[in-house]
Design an enzyme around this catalytic site. Structure first.
Site, PDB file in Angstrom:
ATOM      1  N   CYS A  72       3.501   8.306  -3.632  1.00  0.00           N
ATOM      2  CA  CYS A  72       4.138   8.124  -3.742  1.00  0.00           C
ATOM      3  C   CYS A  72       5.391   9.525  -4.286  1.00  0.00           C
ATOM      4  CB  CYS A  72       4.164   7.791  -5.646  1.00  0.00           C
ATOM      5  SG  CYS A  72       3.398   8.753  -6.375  1.00  0.00           S
ATOM      6  N   ASP A 105      12.315   4.120  -6.603  1.00  0.00           N
ATOM      7  CA  ASP A 105      10.675   3.852  -7.012  1.00  0.00           C
ATOM      8  C   ASP A 105       9.947   2.936  -5.577  1.00  0.00           C
ATOM      9  OD1 ASP A 105       8.388   3.192  -8.062  1.00  0.00           O
ATOM     10  OD2 ASP A 105       8.589   2.067  -9.847  1.00  0.00           O
ATOM     11  N   HIS A 108       6.465   2.868  -5.730  1.00  0.00           N
ATOM     12  CA  HIS A 108       5.845   2.217  -6.588  1.00  0.00           C
ATOM     13  C   HIS A 108       5.988   0.386  -6.663  1.00  0.00           C
ATOM     14  CE1 HIS A 108       5.952   5.986  -8.123  1.00  0.00           C
ATOM     15  NE2 HIS A 108       4.677   5.914  -8.247  1.00  0.00           N
TER      16      HIS A 108
END
Length: 410
Positions: free
Chosen positions: A80, A299, A301
């Site tokens: 990430c 994000d 993820h």
């Protein structure tokens, strides 16, 4: 842990706690600040959606060739921060090569040739200069095994090393350590001509690529007016290379100190900002702005299949590199280990930024120092080692997780 999931564009997106709503910009009197620009959630809602869609969005991928020939084929669970570093650097290169009013559209298959050239540098293949393969492999030099989580300082140092293989952009990434931005150092680095590494870009076992891939005169008509084909500009007889300034900081002990919350918000209002790398331990985001007391971020993820660009004659769908919604989290939930990013195309822009930062420290609690000359107790600046980290400070690894605890407390 409770999660919030919804579907957009045929893909399932799952976000963890900290997201305040599925609509990141509900009507509010609070202005929305994104990368130095101010918007209204009431009157600019469509524009805000387009702004977010235009930003690069790099997420976990699966199904790419094994890193190092025998390594992982997905970065889920560990990549990430690497993806967030890619987003910040990619946005910097977009700022370098494309006009400020450029927007991405899902309807323009193929898109801008200059944009596609930038995006190609981040694709999940070993031949791309800033791919997950190259970042993970170069991380070994920073003490990180392939598949190990990076902190914001580590990814900054790795990206800095990879720029020596980037003959097209000739960008300088300067990582300011000890909470100090030294103007004289940065000018010296940006006026040092780019020297090709002289070696093939090869961290993998079976294929290599030379940096000549990134020299393409056919793109001249698509470049930003700020940029020449070599991405460097001549000022008073000197060559100025574009600058990505990254400032790793630790703004507290276990959580961000209240005294820096206003300063961090103010950072997003400044010109030349390209966001913040940070998040929570082992859970990174690319922060692009704020509204009220919430930070706005992209994000990484989400796990998506690797995009195979070799079978589409150059006209491949790039929609998975853009998202339709940003996320929000309260600023008090931010881990104190962060890295700020500024991008300056020219020396004039850097001079402007330096003046702004000097002025800001007189009005709000400064997150870092700005000085003209290198502190006398520091060793001389090394401008001739593109593969070095130029850090003179001891890196102390955390036995539990990497939050880059080697940062000095502000």
């Amino acid at each position: 842990m409770a999660e919030l999931g919804f579907v957009m564009g045929g893909l399932s997106y799952t976000y963890e706690n900290g997201v305040t709503s599925t609509d990141p910009f509900p009507p509010s009197n609070d202005p929305v600040i994104i990368l130095g620009k101010k918007y209204s959630s009431v009157f600019d809602h469509k524009k805000l959606k387009k702004v977010v869609q235009t930003l690069p969005w790099f997420t976990y991928r699966k199904g790419f060739n094994p890193i190092g020939g025998t390594g992982p084929t997905s970065d889920q669970g560990w990549g990430c921060m690497l993806r967030c570093g890619q987003m910040m650097l990619c946005q910097s290169l977009v700022n370098l090569h494309l006009p400020s009013n450029w927007t991405w559209s899902i309807d323009s298959l193929g898109g801008s040739p200059a944009y596609r050239k930038v995006l190609d540098m981040f694709l999940d293949k070993k031949s791309s200069c800033y791919s997950i393969h190259q970042i993970a492999s170069m991380g070994v030099a920073e003490g990180k095994n392939v598949g190990q989580w990076f902190g914001p300082n580590t990814v900054a140092q790795v990206l800095k090393k990879l720029t020596s293989y980037d003959d097209w952009n000739q960008i300088v990434i300067h990582v300011a350590m000890d909470n100090t931005v030294v103007i004289e150092d940065i000018k010296s680095l940006c006026k040092t001509p780019h020297t090709s590494s002289g070696v093939n870009l090869q961290f993998e076992s079976d294929t290599s690529i030379t940096t000549s891939l990134y020299r393409d005169p056919s793109l001249s008509s698509h470049l930003s007016p700020h940029t020449s084909l070599t991405s460097s500009a001549s000022w008073d007889g000197h060559v100025w290379r574009p600058l990505l300034l990254m400032v790793p900081l630790r703004l507290g002990l276990s959580c961000i100190n209240d005294i820096y919350m206003r300063s961090l918000k103010r950072f997003f209002e400044l010109p030349y900002t390209v966001g913040v790398l940070g998040g929570k331990p082992n859970h990174a985001h690319w922060f692009i702005g704020y509204t009220g007391d919430d930070l706005i971020f992209l994000d990484p993820h989400t796990v998506q299949p690797m995009v195979d660009t070799d079978t589409h004659d150059g006209l491949w769908d790039d929609s998975s590199y853009h998202c339709t919604a940003a996320c929000r989290m309260n600023i008090s939930n931010l881990d104190p280990s962060v890295a700020l990013g500024f991008f300056c195309r020219t020396e004039q822009e850097f001079d402007d930024l330096a003046q702004i930062l000097q002025h800001e420290k007189n009005s709000i609690a400064p997150m870092f120092e700005v000085c003209l000359k290198r502190p006398t107790h520091w060793p001389p600046l090394n401008t001739g080692n593109p593969h070095g980290t130029d850090t003179v400070f001891t890196v102390v690894p955390s036995p539990k997780y990497d939050t880059d605890d080697e940062y000095e407390l502000v």
